[in-house]
Design an enzyme around this catalytic site. Structure first.
Site, PDB file in Angstrom:
ATOM      1  N   ALA A  83       0.852  -1.190   0.000  1.00  0.00           N
ATOM      2  CA  ALA A  83       0.000   0.000   0.000  1.00  0.00           C
ATOM      3  C   ALA A  83       0.885   1.237   0.000  1.00  0.00           C
ATOM      4  CB  ALA A  83      -0.918  -0.004   1.216  1.00  0.00           C
ATOM      5  N   TRP A  99      -2.496   3.741 -17.625  1.00  0.00           N
ATOM      6  CA  TRP A  99      -2.389   2.787 -16.526  1.00  0.00           C
ATOM      7  C   TRP A  99      -3.357   1.642 -16.836  1.00  0.00           C
ATOM      8  CZ3 TRP A  99       0.811   1.448 -12.907  1.00  0.00           C
ATOM      9  CH2 TRP A  99       0.403   0.460 -12.000  1.00  0.00           C
ATOM     10  N   GLU A 127       1.776   8.727  -2.990  1.00  0.00           N
ATOM     11  CA  GLU A 127       0.342   8.868  -2.746  1.00  0.00           C
ATOM     12  C   GLU A 127       0.063   8.752  -1.252  1.00  0.00           C
ATOM     13  OE1 GLU A 127      -2.135   6.582  -5.449  1.00  0.00           O
ATOM     14  OE2 GLU A 127      -0.527   6.538  -6.950  1.00  0.00           O
ATOM     15  N   MET A 145      -3.904  11.627 -12.486  1.00  0.00           N
ATOM     16  CA  MET A 145      -4.410  10.255 -12.395  1.00  0.00           C
ATOM     17  C   MET A 145      -5.946  10.272 -12.428  1.00  0.00           C
ATOM     18  SD  MET A 145      -1.669   8.421  -9.812  1.00  0.00           S
ATOM     19  CE  MET A 145      -1.776   9.619  -8.483  1.00  0.00           C
ATOM     20  N   THR A 146      -6.461  10.565 -13.607  1.00  0.00           N
ATOM     21  CA  THR A 146      -7.895  10.794 -13.783  1.00  0.00           C
ATOM     22  C   THR A 146      -8.640   9.486 -14.062  1.00  0.00           C
ATOM     23  OG1 THR A 146      -7.281  11.462 -16.021  1.00  0.00           O
ATOM     24  CG2 THR A 146      -7.837  13.202 -14.479  1.00  0.00           C
ATOM     25  N   TYR A 147      -8.658   8.622 -13.061  1.00  0.00           N
ATOM     26  CA  TYR A 147      -9.383   7.361 -13.143  1.00  0.00           C
ATOM     27  C   TYR A 147      -9.678   6.886 -11.725  1.00  0.00           C
ATOM     28  CZ  TYR A 147      -4.334   6.432 -13.471  1.00  0.00           C
ATOM     29  OH  TYR A 147      -2.973   6.479 -13.329  1.00  0.00           O
ATOM     30  N   GLU A 148     -10.413   5.804 -11.632  1.00  0.00           N
ATOM     31  CA  GLU A 148     -10.820   5.194 -10.367  1.00  0.00           C
ATOM     32  C   GLU A 148     -11.975   5.921  -9.677  1.00  0.00           C
ATOM     33  OE1 GLU A 148      -9.196   1.965  -8.497  1.00  0.00           O
ATOM     34  OE2 GLU A 148      -9.767   1.979 -10.616  1.00  0.00           O
TER      35      GLU A 148
END
Length: 439
Positions: free
Chosen positions: A176, A404, A216, A279-282
């Protein structure tokens, strides 16, 4: 290039006839494993060859490219049957160009683990500007944990793709992103100095030509220290012409609350780095409710906020290469497995589930019932959603896109990208470039 959405009664033969292209090309460009089975709502990419060349004895890809004012990499992009390799034979017909006006130029970065299938990597490299092996971790003493990445670096350089070193605060035991580990690296100067020294040594010894930092879950009180760390790295690498990129969690406002966001100060980090990756996802994620992984409205909001804090020409737009399969009804805490975009279409075909397209999210989805009678909902990416995301990068004048990740094949994506955009080559040439393999 056109995107044909399958309607009831369509067959691959009827689609090929309608658009005036060979069935074989549709199969190749879309990598259809069962071309005799289509599903309503499935996206099929159509390309229209403009100029072709028939291979002669003694030809190489290099000689063909030189004779027709193109590059080996462009030949590989235009001819996916080559699989990213140099094997050609007399009588083989190569496509030199398609009837398509490109809309702009993008740099294209892709992330991959060292265990990526080598054939998949070879097929993908021609479409990349940068390849980023994932990931270098480090101890709380600042020692790098080595990565089995030499093959990826060599393959990238051979193709003329820039290899980029990836550093993260992933904990080596729990897997993590560790806030504690980031805090140590950002505040203990002895640890940080050792870490930077080991990064520099690895960059030079292995041939990396870029650095991507992905910390992160950074604590809010460490936000300024994080920017200072990036600035220190950039100062050390700038004399060697090695750019520094920093990955940013998707924010839509400066003071957005939450442990994912508070340690990422967009303005300070953009000032410290050469480039950033959004990081434009999730939004749709493994433990969340069913929804699009990267809804276009949310992606747009992140870009528009970012542009208040940094320059467009610094920004790589993150693009997901995966989908999720949720079991219904949704239960909090139950994990939805990730699947490839090709697997999603195969699921729809196998269960006779029509694929729908959410116009607001610009994302395909469908529901199906499995063999146990349980209902599922699947969201994924296809040619239409990828086209929409690439169009955002062009609309806002962004520097490039970052995928990604590259571990699963998604041939439609590369067909759409190659058709609509020039791909920036960050290295002037590769070390191999297939100049000596004659037929």
């Amino acid at each position: 290039m056109d995107i044909h959405v399958v309607k009831s009664g369509d067959t691959l033969y009827s689609i090929a006839l309608q658009h005036g292209v060979p069935m074989s090309q549709l199969i190749l460009d879309n990598q259809l494993p069962e071309p005799d089975r289509l599903v309503v709502g499935q996206a099929i990419v159509i390309q229209y060859p403009e100029q072709t060349y028939t291979v002669q004895a003694g030809d190489t890809l290099f000689s063909i490219a030189a004779a027709h004012q193109t590059t080996v990499r462009q030949l590989l992009r235009d001819n996916p049957a080559l699989g990213g390799g140099d094997r050609i034979f007399p009588g083989q017909v190569l496509i030199l160009s398609y009837r398509q006006t490109r809309e702009g130029t993008l740099s294209v970065n892709g992330y991959a683990y060292p265990h990526i299938d080598r054939g998949l990597l070879q097929r993908t490299l021609p479409f990349l500007s940068d390849l980023t092996p994932f990931t270098y971790r480090f101890t709380n003493q600042g020692a790098l944990i080595q990565l089995d990445d030499q093959y990826m670096i060599d393959a990238a350089q051979y193709m003329g793709v820039r290899p980029v070193f990836h550093l993260s605060n992933l904990d080596d035991t729990e897997g993590a992103f560790s806030q504690d580990l980031a805090h140590i690296a950002l505040t203990d100067q002895q640890v940080q100095t050792r870490l930077i020294h080991e990064i520099l040594g690895t960059l030079h010894s292995l041939g990396y030509q870029g650095l991507d930092v992905d910390f992160e879950n950074v604590a809010a009180q460490d936000a300024q220290a994080y920017a200072q760390f990036i600035s220190r790295l950039r100062e050390a690498l700038s004399p060697h012409n090695i750019p520094v990129l920093v990955a940013l969690t998707a924010k839509t406002s400066r003071d957005q609350p939450g442990s994912l966001y508070e340690g990422h100060d967009y303005r300070l980090l953009a000032q410290a780095a050469d480039y950033v990756l959004l990081m434009t996802y999730e939004w749709g994620y493994s433990y969340g409710p069913p929804m699009a992984i990267a809804p276009i409205r949310n992606v747009r909001q992140v870009i528009e906020y970012a542009l208040t804090e940094m320059k467009a020409e610094q920004i790589f737009l993150g693009i997901p290469n995966y989908g999720y399969d949720w079991l219904l009804p949704y239960q909090q805490g139950r994990r939805a497995p990730s699947i490839s975009n090709q697997e999603a279409v195969q699921l729809a075909i196998r269960h006779y589930a029509a694929i729908r397209y959410d116009q607001e999210a610009q994302s395909p989805w469908f529901r199906y019932v499995d063999g146990s009678g349980q209902e599922h909902e699947v969201w994924f990416e296809d040619a239409r959603s990828i086209k929409a995301k690439l169009a955002l990068a062009q609309e806002y004048g962004l520097y490039g896109v970052g995928y990604w990740n590259l571990m699963r094949p998604f041939p439609q994506n590369w067909t759409v990208l190659n058709s609509l955009y020039h791909i920036r080559e960050e290295l002037s040439s590769g070390t191999g470039f297939f100049s000596s393999s004659a037929v």
